[in-house]
Write a protein that holds these residues in place. Sequence first.
Motif, PDB file in Angstrom:
ATOM      1  N   ASP A  39      34.489  50.519  64.676  1.00 21.77           N
ATOM      2  CA  ASP A  39      34.064  49.604  63.615  1.00 21.77           C
ATOM      3  C   ASP A  39      32.554  49.655  63.377  1.00 21.77           C
ATOM      4  O   ASP A  39      31.974  48.719  62.827  1.00 21.77           O
ATOM      5  CB  ASP A  39      34.473  48.167  63.964  1.00 21.77           C
ATOM      6  CG  ASP A  39      35.977  47.992  63.994  1.00 21.77           C
ATOM      7  OD1 ASP A  39      36.642  48.512  63.086  1.00 21.77           O
ATOM      8  OD2 ASP A  39      36.486  47.354  64.933  1.00 21.77           O
ATOM      9  N   GLY A  40      31.923  50.744  63.788  1.00 17.36           N
ATOM     10  CA  GLY A  40      30.479  50.842  63.684  1.00 17.36           C
ATOM     11  C   GLY A  40      29.935  50.741  62.276  1.00 17.36           C
ATOM     12  O   GLY A  40      28.801  50.305  62.063  1.00 17.36           O
ATOM     13  N   PHE A  41      30.735  51.137  61.275  1.00 12.26           N
ATOM     14  CA  PHE A  41      30.285  51.104  59.884  1.00 12.26           C
ATOM     15  C   PHE A  41      30.879  49.928  59.110  1.00 12.26           C
ATOM     16  O   PHE A  41      30.635  49.788  57.914  1.00 12.26           O
ATOM     17  CB  PHE A  41      30.646  52.407  59.170  1.00 12.26           C
ATOM     18  CG  PHE A  41      29.916  53.609  59.712  1.00 12.26           C
ATOM     19  CD1 PHE A  41      28.573  53.813  59.434  1.00 12.26           C
ATOM     20  CD2 PHE A  41      30.566  54.527  60.523  1.00 12.26           C
ATOM     21  CE1 PHE A  41      27.896  54.913  59.937  1.00 12.26           C
ATOM     22  CE2 PHE A  41      29.899  55.634  61.031  1.00 12.26           C
ATOM     23  CZ  PHE A  41      28.561  55.826  60.741  1.00 12.26           C
ATOM     24  N   SER A  42      31.674  49.106  59.772  1.00 12.18           N
ATOM     25  CA  SER A  42      32.355  48.013  59.075  1.00 12.18           C
ATOM     26  C   SER A  42      31.395  46.871  58.772  1.00 12.18           C
ATOM     27  O   SER A  42      30.657  46.409  59.641  1.00 12.18           O
ATOM     28  CB  SER A  42      33.524  47.503  59.916  1.00 12.18           C
ATOM     29  OG  SER A  42      34.208  46.465  59.241  1.00 12.18           O
ATOM     30  N   LEU A  43      31.423  46.408  57.513  1.00 10.09           N
ATOM     31  CA  LEU A  43      30.531  45.335  57.059  1.00 10.09           C
ATOM     32  C   LEU A  43      31.303  44.097  56.633  1.00 10.09           C
ATOM     33  O   LEU A  43      30.754  43.205  55.995  1.00 10.09           O
ATOM     34  CB  LEU A  43      29.698  45.825  55.865  1.00 10.09           C
ATOM     35  CG  LEU A  43      29.006  47.176  56.030  1.00 10.09           C
ATOM     36  CD1 LEU A  43      28.362  47.600  54.728  1.00 10.09           C
ATOM     37  CD2 LEU A  43      27.984  47.106  57.144  1.00 10.09           C
ATOM     38  N   GLY A  44      32.595  44.059  56.940  1.00  7.28           N
ATOM     39  CA  GLY A  44      33.446  43.000  56.412  1.00  7.28           C
ATOM     40  C   GLY A  44      34.288  43.583  55.284  1.00  7.28           C
ATOM     41  O   GLY A  44      33.864  44.503  54.577  1.00  7.28           O
ATOM     42  N   ARG A  45      35.478  43.087  55.099  1.00  7.52           N
ATOM     43  CA  ARG A  45      36.438  43.727  54.195  1.00  7.52           C
ATOM     44  C   ARG A  45      35.948  43.839  52.757  1.00  7.52           C
ATOM     45  O   ARG A  45      36.105  44.888  52.120  1.00  7.52           O
ATOM     46  CB  ARG A  45      37.767  42.968  54.254  1.00  7.52           C
ATOM     47  CG  ARG A  45      38.455  43.117  55.602  1.00  7.52           C
ATOM     48  CD  ARG A  45      39.831  42.500  55.627  1.00  7.52           C
ATOM     49  NE  ARG A  45      40.468  42.716  56.916  1.00  7.52           N
ATOM     50  CZ  ARG A  45      41.707  42.339  57.217  1.00  7.52           C
ATOM     51  NH1 ARG A  45      42.423  41.697  56.298  1.00  7.52           N
ATOM     52  NH2 ARG A  45      42.211  42.582  58.409  1.00  7.52           N
ATOM     53  N   TYR A  46      35.369  42.757  52.230  1.00  2.00           N
ATOM     54  CA  TYR A  46      34.926  42.806  50.831  1.00  2.00           C
ATOM     55  C   TYR A  46      33.772  43.796  50.653  1.00  2.00           C
ATOM     56  O   TYR A  46      33.747  44.581  49.701  1.00  2.00           O
ATOM     57  CB  TYR A  46      34.503  41.421  50.366  1.00  2.00           C
ATOM     58  CG  TYR A  46      34.076  41.394  48.908  1.00  2.00           C
ATOM     59  CD1 TYR A  46      34.984  41.683  47.889  1.00  2.00           C
ATOM     60  CD2 TYR A  46      32.771  41.081  48.562  1.00  2.00           C
ATOM     61  CE1 TYR A  46      34.594  41.668  46.564  1.00  2.00           C
ATOM     62  CE2 TYR A  46      32.372  41.069  47.236  1.00  2.00           C
ATOM     63  CZ  TYR A  46      33.288  41.364  46.234  1.00  2.00           C
ATOM     64  OH  TYR A  46      32.896  41.343  44.918  1.00  2.00           O
ATOM     65  N   ASN A  47      32.823  43.786  51.592  1.00  2.00           N
ATOM     66  CA  ASN A  47      31.712  44.733  51.522  1.00  2.00           C
ATOM     67  C   ASN A  47      32.181  46.174  51.721  1.00  2.00           C
ATOM     68  O   ASN A  47      31.654  47.102  51.102  1.00  2.00           O
ATOM     69  CB  ASN A  47      30.658  44.383  52.573  1.00  2.00           C
ATOM     70  CG  ASN A  47      29.930  43.104  52.242  1.00  2.00           C
ATOM     71  OD1 ASN A  47      29.803  42.743  51.071  1.00  2.00           O
ATOM     72  ND2 ASN A  47      29.454  42.402  53.248  1.00  2.00           N
ATOM     73  N   ASN A  48      33.163  46.359  52.602  1.00  2.00           N
ATOM     74  CA  ASN A  48      33.731  47.694  52.794  1.00  2.00           C
ATOM     75  C   ASN A  48      34.387  48.197  51.510  1.00  2.00           C
ATOM     76  O   ASN A  48      34.241  49.372  51.141  1.00  2.00           O
ATOM     77  CB  ASN A  48      34.771  47.666  53.920  1.00  2.00           C
ATOM     78  CG  ASN A  48      34.156  47.381  55.273  1.00  2.00           C
ATOM     79  OD1 ASN A  48      32.964  47.554  55.473  1.00  2.00           O
ATOM     80  ND2 ASN A  48      34.971  46.916  56.210  1.00  2.00           N
TER      81      ASN A  48
END
Length: 357
Positions: free
Chosen positions: A254-263
């Motif tokens: 999840d290193g690049f995950s910013l939250g579902r909406y931002n993703n």
Amino acid sequence: MGKPNGPCWWCLKAVKWIPVVFILTVVFWSYYAYVVQLCYYAIESYVQKAFYLFFFHILFLLFLWSYWQTVFTDLGRVPDKFRIPPAEMEKLQQPVSEEAQRQILEQFAQDLPITNRTIKGAIRFCEKCQLIKPDRAHHCSVCGTCVLKMDHHCPWVNNCVGFHNYKFFMLFLAYALLYCMFIAGTSLEYFVKFWKGQLDGVGKFHLLFLFCVALMFAVSLTSLFFYHCYLILHNRSTLEAFRPPMFRTGKDKDGFSLGRYNNFQEVFGDNSRLWFLPVFTSLGDGNVYPVRSQHQVGSNTYNSMGSTQNSFGDGVTFPERLCDEDTHTLLGEPQRWGDEAELDSPPLSGSRSALLS
């Protein structure tokens, strides 16, 4: 494989287009079967014909547009700042120790906006393309180049799916699924009539195969589409789902995950009016991505459209986004913006040997 531009090379390139030709053949046959055999001959109500044809053509055009964009979007190129100078390449190609090679790459990459590493913690280097791989970039042996944010190579589009065409690929899957479901749903009545012996003429076989083919493709597309929806919401590529990206602090899926909406916005952009049209709206430049706070290196700020400033050493500035899923948004108020600096654009990576993997 044969010389570039030689007979074997051209033969191989032609063979790669066979899946695309197959898909287009099935699609254009389905157009004939639906418009002519179903709507023109089988359906008697003019209102029903108009309704079916209107929605069918909308889905048909969106599907073809998305497919075209997926197939023919250029993969781009990795900016020159990631390429190893000839003098450094000579040093790397000499029979030096693994540690010496590592130091050469570390020194060259110290001012590059990269956070990903190999399993051994070394700089990711592509020997074939002779460049440092940008984050999330990988070398495609089929395309023969490094691809930015490579997801996978898809023979059905004869292209890699990566940063520049991932949105188009997702829309292609979505509209292909809707297209097949619409055909299967509206032709079901006539499929039933076929089995009851209430349809006459050669056209009844077109309707039989139309329903069966649409249903078959809809079933196969469903799992693929929803799997990629899952990947988008977690900000992972197919490759990253199987092998989590390595950071200085270790593996982190999840290193690049910013939250579902931002993703979602990172792929589809921040203009909701263009989300469902196959035009490029993805955020960033494909070379630099925001990472979660635990992977940050120093302080920096980020502009979601590809401009950022982050200073390392000799006054050189470059972009890197650092976000925490719980406390930041990609585009909202809490984000702090730094001065803007123009970035280079496009594509990606490869692999070396034990050290460089």
